[in-house]
Design a protein around this motif. Structure first.
Motif, PDB file in Angstrom:
ATOM      1  N   ASN A 264      -1.741  10.372   9.044  1.00 24.65           N
ATOM      2  CA  ASN A 264      -2.241  11.259  10.406  1.00 24.65           C
ATOM      3  C   ASN A 264      -3.532  10.504  10.832  1.00 24.65           C
TER       4      ASN A 264
ATOM      5  N   HIS B 176       3.484  13.988  17.516  1.00 28.64           N
ATOM      6  CA  HIS B 176       1.914  14.362  17.735  1.00 28.64           C
ATOM      7  C   HIS B 176       1.475  15.275  16.489  1.00 28.64           C
TER       8      HIS B 176
ATOM      9  N   ALA C  60      -1.348  12.724  14.818  1.00 30.44           N
ATOM     10  CA  ALA C  60      -2.670  12.857  15.292  1.00 30.44           C
ATOM     11  C   ALA C  60      -2.972  14.347  15.233  1.00 30.44           C
TER      12      ALA C  60
ATOM     13  N   GLN D  34      -8.433  12.431   9.683  1.00 28.80           N
ATOM     14  CA  GLN D  34      -7.653  11.511   9.021  1.00 28.80           C
ATOM     15  C   GLN D  34      -7.043  11.587   7.624  1.00 28.80           C
TER      16      GLN D  34
ATOM     17  N   GLY E  80      -5.088   7.704  18.527  1.00 32.37           N
ATOM     18  CA  GLY E  80      -5.081   9.233  18.331  1.00 32.37           C
ATOM     19  C   GLY E  80      -5.794  10.159  19.371  1.00 32.37           C
ATOM     20  N   ASP E  81      -5.153  11.114  20.126  1.00 29.93           N
ATOM     21  CA  ASP E  81      -5.855  12.003  20.974  1.00 29.93           C
ATOM     22  C   ASP E  81      -7.002  11.507  21.615  1.00 29.93           C
TER      23      ASP E  81
ATOM     24  N   LEU F  95      -0.876   8.664  20.551  1.00 26.72           N
ATOM     25  CA  LEU F  95      -0.183   9.826  19.609  1.00 26.72           C
ATOM     26  C   LEU F  95      -0.244  10.978  20.458  1.00 26.72           C
TER      27      LEU F  95
ATOM     28  N   THR G  53      -8.868  10.262  15.490  1.00 26.50           N
ATOM     29  CA  THR G  53      -8.577  10.397  16.879  1.00 26.50           C
ATOM     30  C   THR G  53      -9.728   9.544  17.701  1.00 26.50           C
TER      31      THR G  53
END
Length: 523
Positions: free
Chosen positions: A346, A286, A320, A325, A140-141, A173, A349
């Motif tokens: 979700n 995203h 993300a 989270q 993530g990110d 993501l 990151t």
């Protein structure tokens, strides 16, 4: 990948007279892996190919034919038991970018002019045996704003998975970079070290912000990664990768909004017509489908997506964006059209709280997220059309799945408003957590939505200390969606008392943690 395809009649008036309106080619078995269809290499039938809207299957000879305009990407949809080639940076090469005149002039360079469409646009696939049980690696990110932050990402995250085995591919993501699209290449170089094919998707910090339309906002992304909307298969899992950032925001032409265009939804519908109903559908984008605060996603688009998925009993969606989270479950109340709720994950990151916090022994920011989730990455383990998820905290053993907080010392016999707090990083309010003290009786912990006190202490230390700390102060804490609380027993003997935690996640996996506190008589 452009999201607008004009009907044939409109194309006649909108592009030069001699421009081609169809593309054709072959999908073939590329046995020598040279990405060219040699005379002895045969076509593959029943493979899906798309122009980003229409989806067609190759005929018995492996041939396809699709409509095309002068701003399109043609892509093969990788079938199970085949792989696509990768470039020198491990980026999958499953597409052909068709922009005869190139991208419009923007701050960051887009696609160079591709010239006249080739007579045949072919896609080579390499046969491979795919096990129905496999694992995908999810980031993530990464979201670096500077080269220094690219280095933090490479050193703090990628080095942990460099040369990873038994993982066939990875996926980031979105928010691959932080607004500076010149960092795409350093990001690509960093992720290359993982040593596996790496897929990407577009985030709201990966846009051409000087673009005046949503259709042009992904030009630099396309130049580096190809289509922003695509699908592929592995085993009995069908992956749908989507750009769900509407930019500029159609409501006021400022900022962005989460959602899908009509053509994206049509592409999903066309794509799903060719997918067996018993396969697992994994959607990745995203921006989360829903957030608790603000109007971050266009509800009508989510409802339409749910209608398209109503006949697929096995689904999962990933996002993300939030730098926290969460596990969300969509039921009928939220517009889901099946009895079994839809699971939306979700993902925490890799940049954590934007590379903030103290520096660890590597010189990399600890960067714990605002809900108390440490930065890290996820492994999704598939078996047929089922899955389970593991979250790996960067720099910690894989067994580190929770942070347990308790006061250090408490007065014996006196009640306290302090508590034992458990931040179970992959948890949700549906989970059951228990604790026991000194191997006593197991007691249920209470789910609460509060700030994580362990994270709060770390943040506010920056405000209380009288000297500067290397690094950068983290963001203020927010309510965590995976926090539990237990009462502290003070009627025990003087001395140290051990606290054990047992958590069972939604997949039936058992996780443990612990801490201790000390009882003393007040002097």
């Amino acid at each position: 990948m452009k999201k607008v395809f004009l009907p044939f009649c409109a194309l006649l008036f909108s592009i030069p007279f001699m421009a081609q309106t169809n593309v054709e080619g072959f999908v073939f078995e590329d046995h020598n892996k040279n990405n060219k269809m040699d005379r002895n290499e045969k076509g593959i039938s029943n493979v899906a190919v798309t122009n980003g809207l229409d989806v067609v299957l190759t005929n018995k000879d492996g041939k396809y034919n699709l409509p095309i305009n002068d701003d399109a990407i043609i892509a093969v949809i990788k079938p199970a038991n085949y792989k696509v080639g990768v470039d020198e940076n491990n980026l999958p090469q499953f597409f052909y970018n068709h922009k005869p005149n190139g991208s419009p002039k923007l701050k960051y360079k887009g696609v160079d002019p591709t010239g006249k469409l080739p007579k045949s646009v072919n896609f080579g696939l390499i046969p491979q045996q795919e096990n129905d049980a496999f694992t995908a690696l999810i980031f993530g990110d990464p979201q670096p704003y500077t080269q220094a932050e690219v280095d933090f990402f490479a050193k703090g995250i990628v080095t942990e998975v460099a040369g990873i085995k038994n993982v066939p591919f990875g996926l980031s993501l979105g928010d691959l970079v932080g607004n500076d699209l010149a960092l795409f290449n350093p990001y690509i170089k960093a992720v290359k070290a993982a040593g596996i094919p790496w897929y990407n998707l577009l985030g709201n910090h990966d846009l051409n912000f000087d673009a005046t339309s949503n259709e042009m906002a992904d030009e630099t992304y396309e130049a580096h990664f190809g289509p922003a909307n695509y699908t592929f298969n592995y085993g009995k899992v069908h992956f749908i990768i989507l750009d769900n950032v509407l930019y500029p925001d159609p409501r006021n032409q400022k900022g962005y909004w989460g959602g899908f265009t009509a053509n994206q939804l049509q592409f999903i519908e066309n794509d799903l017509k060719l997918v067996p109903k018993d396969h697992l559908i994994v959607l990745a984008f995203h921006i989360p489908l829903s957030e608790t605060e603000g109007d971050s996603f266009r509800d009508a688009d989510r409802d339409q997506l749910f209608r398209l998925l109503k006949d697929f009993p096995n689904t999962l969606s990933l996002s993300a964006h939030t730098h926290i989270q969460r596990q969300d479950y969509f039921g009928k109340k939220e517009g889901w059209l099946q009895e079994k709720p839809h699971h939306h994950y979700n993902v925490g990151t890799t940049s954590g709280d934007w590379y903030s916090g103290k520096l660890n022994q590597q010189g990399v920011p600890v960067s714990t997220m605002r809900d108390g989730t440490p930065k890290g990455y996820a492994f999704i383990n598939f078996k047929g059309n089922q899955y389970n998820i593991d979250y790996k905290v960067a720099g910690k053993p894989k067994t580190y799945q929770m942070e347990v907080f308790a006061p250090k010392v408490i007065e014996k016999g006196r009640s306290t408003k302090s508590g034992i707090y458990v931040n179970f990083f992959m948890g949700s309010k549906n989970d059951s957590l228990h604790y026991r003290i000194d191997q006593g009786q197991w007691i249920a912990l209470e789910y609460v939505e509060e700030i994580d006190p362990a994270y709060a202490i770390d943040v506010y230390e920056w405000d209380l200390i009288e000297e500067l700390i290397p690094g950068r102060r983290s963001s203020n804490p927010i309510e965590s969606k995976h926090l539990w609380r237990g009462k502290i027993q003070t009627n025990l003997e003087i001395g140290e008392h051990q606290v054990e935690i047992k958590a069972i996640d939604q997949f039936g996996k058992i996780h443990s943690g612990g801490t201790s506190y000390r009882l003393e008589n007040k002097k």
